[in-house]
Design a protein around this motif. Structure first.
Motif, short mmCIF file in Angstrom:
data_model
loop_
_atom_site.label_atom_id
_atom_site.label_comp_id
_atom_site.label_asym_id
_atom_site.label_seq_id
_atom_site.Cartn_x
_atom_site.Cartn_y
_atom_site.Cartn_z
N MET A 129 42.54 40.19 48.86
CA MET A 129 43.63 40.37 48.07
C MET A 129 44.73 41.51 48.30
O MET A 129 43.95 42.48 48.42
N LEU A 130 45.81 41.20 49.07
CA LEU A 130 46.58 42.31 49.36
C LEU A 130 47.43 42.53 48.09
O LEU A 130 48.03 41.65 47.72
N THR A 131 47.65 43.83 47.83
CA THR A 131 48.46 44.27 46.57
C THR A 131 49.47 45.51 47.25
O THR A 131 49.68 46.25 46.39
N THR A 132 49.74 45.41 48.44
CA THR A 132 50.43 46.55 49.02
C THR A 132 51.72 46.27 49.49
O THR A 132 52.42 46.93 50.30
N GLY A 133 52.57 45.06 49.09
CA GLY A 133 53.77 44.71 49.18
C GLY A 133 53.90 44.02 50.38
O GLY A 133 52.99 43.67 51.49
N SER A 134 54.99 43.65 50.87
CA SER A 134 55.53 42.83 52.07
C SER A 134 55.96 43.62 53.31
O SER A 134 55.78 43.26 54.26
N GLN A 189 42.09 40.74 36.30
CA GLN A 189 40.67 40.24 36.09
C GLN A 189 40.81 38.73 36.44
O GLN A 189 39.82 38.26 37.11
N ALA A 190 41.57 38.17 35.41
CA ALA A 190 41.89 36.62 35.52
C ALA A 190 42.32 36.34 36.98
O ALA A 190 41.91 35.24 37.43
N LEU A 191 43.12 37.07 37.70
CA LEU A 191 43.84 36.71 38.99
C LEU A 191 42.59 36.68 40.13
O LEU A 191 42.32 35.94 40.76
N TYR A 192 42.00 38.08 39.86
CA TYR A 192 40.62 38.07 40.90
C TYR A 192 39.68 36.80 40.49
O TYR A 192 39.21 36.27 41.72
N LYS A 193 39.26 36.60 39.46
CA LYS A 193 38.52 35.47 39.24
C LYS A 193 38.90 34.05 39.62
O LYS A 193 38.25 33.24 40.15
N GLN A 194 40.16 33.92 39.43
CA GLN A 194 40.62 32.85 39.56
C GLN A 194 40.72 32.31 41.35
O GLN A 194 40.42 31.21 41.80
N TYR A 195 40.85 33.56 42.01
CA TYR A 195 40.66 33.22 43.40
C TYR A 195 39.43 33.52 44.19
O TYR A 195 39.39 33.64 45.16
N GLY A 196 38.93 34.15 43.26
CA GLY A 196 37.16 34.67 43.87
C GLY A 196 37.61 35.62 44.93
O GLY A 196 36.75 35.73 45.94
N VAL A 197 38.28 36.75 44.34
CA VAL A 197 38.40 37.87 45.35
C VAL A 197 37.23 38.55 45.58
O VAL A 197 36.47 38.89 44.50
N THR A 198 36.91 39.07 46.75
CA THR A 198 35.88 39.84 47.07
C THR A 198 36.23 41.30 47.48
O THR A 198 35.55 42.04 47.46
N LEU A 199 37.45 41.24 47.96
CA LEU A 199 37.98 42.59 48.47
C LEU A 199 39.16 42.77 47.98
O LEU A 199 40.16 41.93 48.35
N MET A 200 39.71 44.03 47.56
CA MET A 200 41.19 43.99 47.10
C MET A 200 41.76 45.25 47.97
O MET A 200 41.00 46.29 47.82
N ILE A 201 42.76 45.31 48.30
CA ILE A 201 43.58 46.18 49.08
C ILE A 201 44.91 46.74 48.48
O ILE A 201 45.56 46.04 48.02
N THR A 202 44.74 47.96 48.12
CA THR A 202 45.83 48.57 47.38
C THR A 202 46.36 49.96 47.76
O THR A 202 45.69 50.41 48.83
N LYS A 203 47.39 50.36 47.45
CA LYS A 203 47.71 51.79 47.68
C LYS A 203 47.68 52.72 46.38
O LYS A 203 47.68 52.46 45.36
N SER A 210 50.60 50.91 38.08
CA SER A 210 49.43 50.04 37.61
C SER A 210 48.37 50.10 38.33
O SER A 210 47.35 49.21 38.27
N VAL A 211 47.92 51.12 39.33
CA VAL A 211 46.97 51.26 40.25
C VAL A 211 45.55 51.30 39.47
O VAL A 211 44.55 50.51 39.64
N ASP A 212 45.54 52.09 38.29
CA ASP A 212 44.33 52.41 37.47
C ASP A 212 43.68 50.87 36.94
O ASP A 212 42.75 50.61 36.72
N GLU A 213 44.82 50.10 36.59
CA GLU A 213 44.43 48.58 36.06
C GLU A 213 43.86 47.76 37.19
O GLU A 213 42.68 47.12 36.77
N LYS A 214 44.60 47.92 38.42
CA LYS A 214 44.00 46.94 39.46
C LYS A 214 42.39 47.56 39.75
O LYS A 214 41.56 46.76 39.93
N VAL A 215 42.34 48.95 39.86
CA VAL A 215 40.90 49.46 40.10
C VAL A 215 39.90 49.16 39.23
O VAL A 215 38.95 48.55 39.45
N ALA A 218 38.89 45.42 39.07
CA ALA A 218 38.11 45.42 40.28
C ALA A 218 36.52 45.97 40.13
O ALA A 218 35.61 45.19 40.51
N LYS A 219 36.68 47.02 39.77
CA LYS A 219 35.21 47.78 39.26
C LYS A 219 34.54 47.06 38.20
O LYS A 219 33.31 46.96 38.53
N GLU A 220 34.98 46.77 37.35
CA GLU A 220 34.23 45.89 36.33
C GLU A 220 33.57 44.58 37.01
O GLU A 220 32.61 44.22 36.36
#
Length: 258
Positions: A129-134, A189-203, A210-215, A218-220
């Motif tokens: 999952m990319l959360t780095t913008g377009s 978390q709900a989004l990660y679970k819905q799509y079965g995310v295994t790797l998240m890319i962020t800045k 809201s980087v800490d929420e994303k991290v 994913a950490k949990e």
């Protein structure tokens, strides 16, 4: 008059504080949405990306005496143009940048570029999952879109230009998550679970992004993270709080009639 690069939520808050101090300012933003927010707050705004020469023209036309750069931590080109404009016009340049963050997580890899992040991701399997913008989407589609063992998801703002870019790059519609934050850890978390995310890319955009929420989300869930570090730039006069900037501007207003 203060010339200010804005656009983010914390930049708008700073602009409002400056206005409330009775100081005149002109803000510049990239999107119509950001412009609407400024207009609602009664703050003059210019919309559109500005190369250094156009920035100089706008500063001169509005007789601005100082440049405040509160652009996004990753808006490297905008900051370079602002510094160049201030330098050429002999004006003070003040940088506001939201505080940086660091995270302790064994599955987190910090990289220095989008290209490096894409190269590392290409060695993995699963749902990325990319959360780095377009803006840098093409960097990732070139590396990951045709990988048979990778499903590439892109979470981005629900803007027409973003959707058009996805179409141009051949990005599957089913893999686009068009939505605007900020989001809670539970939502992520709900989004990660819905799509079965295994790797998240962020800045490393900071707490306001809201980087800490994303991290933490994913950490949990034990999801791997690739984080792109901020560009290394020497801004000169730089602050991560509003108060010293307001103090400097008010001092300048008294001295030079900003």
């Amino acid at each position: 008059m203060i010339f200010m690069l804005a656009g983010t939520s914390d930049a708008r808050a700073l602009a409002l504080d400056i206005k409330n101090e009775g100081l005149q300012l002109l803000t510049t933003v990239v999107t119509e949405n950001a412009a609407t927010e400024m207009t609602k707050a009664g703050i003059p705004v210019h919309v559109g990306r500005l190369p250094a020469d156009e920035m100089i023209h706008l500063i001169q036309t509005n007789e601005a005496n100082v440049v405040v750069d509160a652009s996004h931590p990753f808006a490297e080109e905008a900051s370079k143009n602002a510094m160049e404009a201030a330098k050429q016009l002999g004006l003070p340049y003040i940088r506001y940048e939201r505080e940086s963050q660091s995270f302790d997580y064994e599955k987190l890899t910090v990289v220095s570029s989008y290209k490096e992040a894409a190269k590392i991701a290409a060695t993995k399997k699963g749902v990325v999952m990319l959360t780095t913008g377009s803006k840098t989407l093409q960097v990732f589609t070139e590396e990951l879109l045709d990988k048979p063992d990778i499903r590439l998801l892109a979470r981005m703002l629900p803007r027409l230009d973003n959707m058009e870019k996805c179409e141009q790059l051949g990005f599957p519609q089913k893999n686009i998550i068009a939505i605007q934050g900020p989001f809670s850890k539970e939502f992520d978390q709900a989004l990660y679970k819905q799509y079965g995310v295994t790797l998240m890319i962020t800045k490393e955009s900071g707490k306001v992004g809201s980087v800490d929420e994303k991290v933490e989300a994913a950490k949990e869930l034990g999801i791997e993270i690739i984080m792109i570090a901020r560009p290394k730039m020497d801004y000169g006069v730089s602050f991560s709080e509003f108060s010293p900037i307001i103090k400097l501007l008010k001092k300048g207003a008294r001295s030079h009639g900003l």
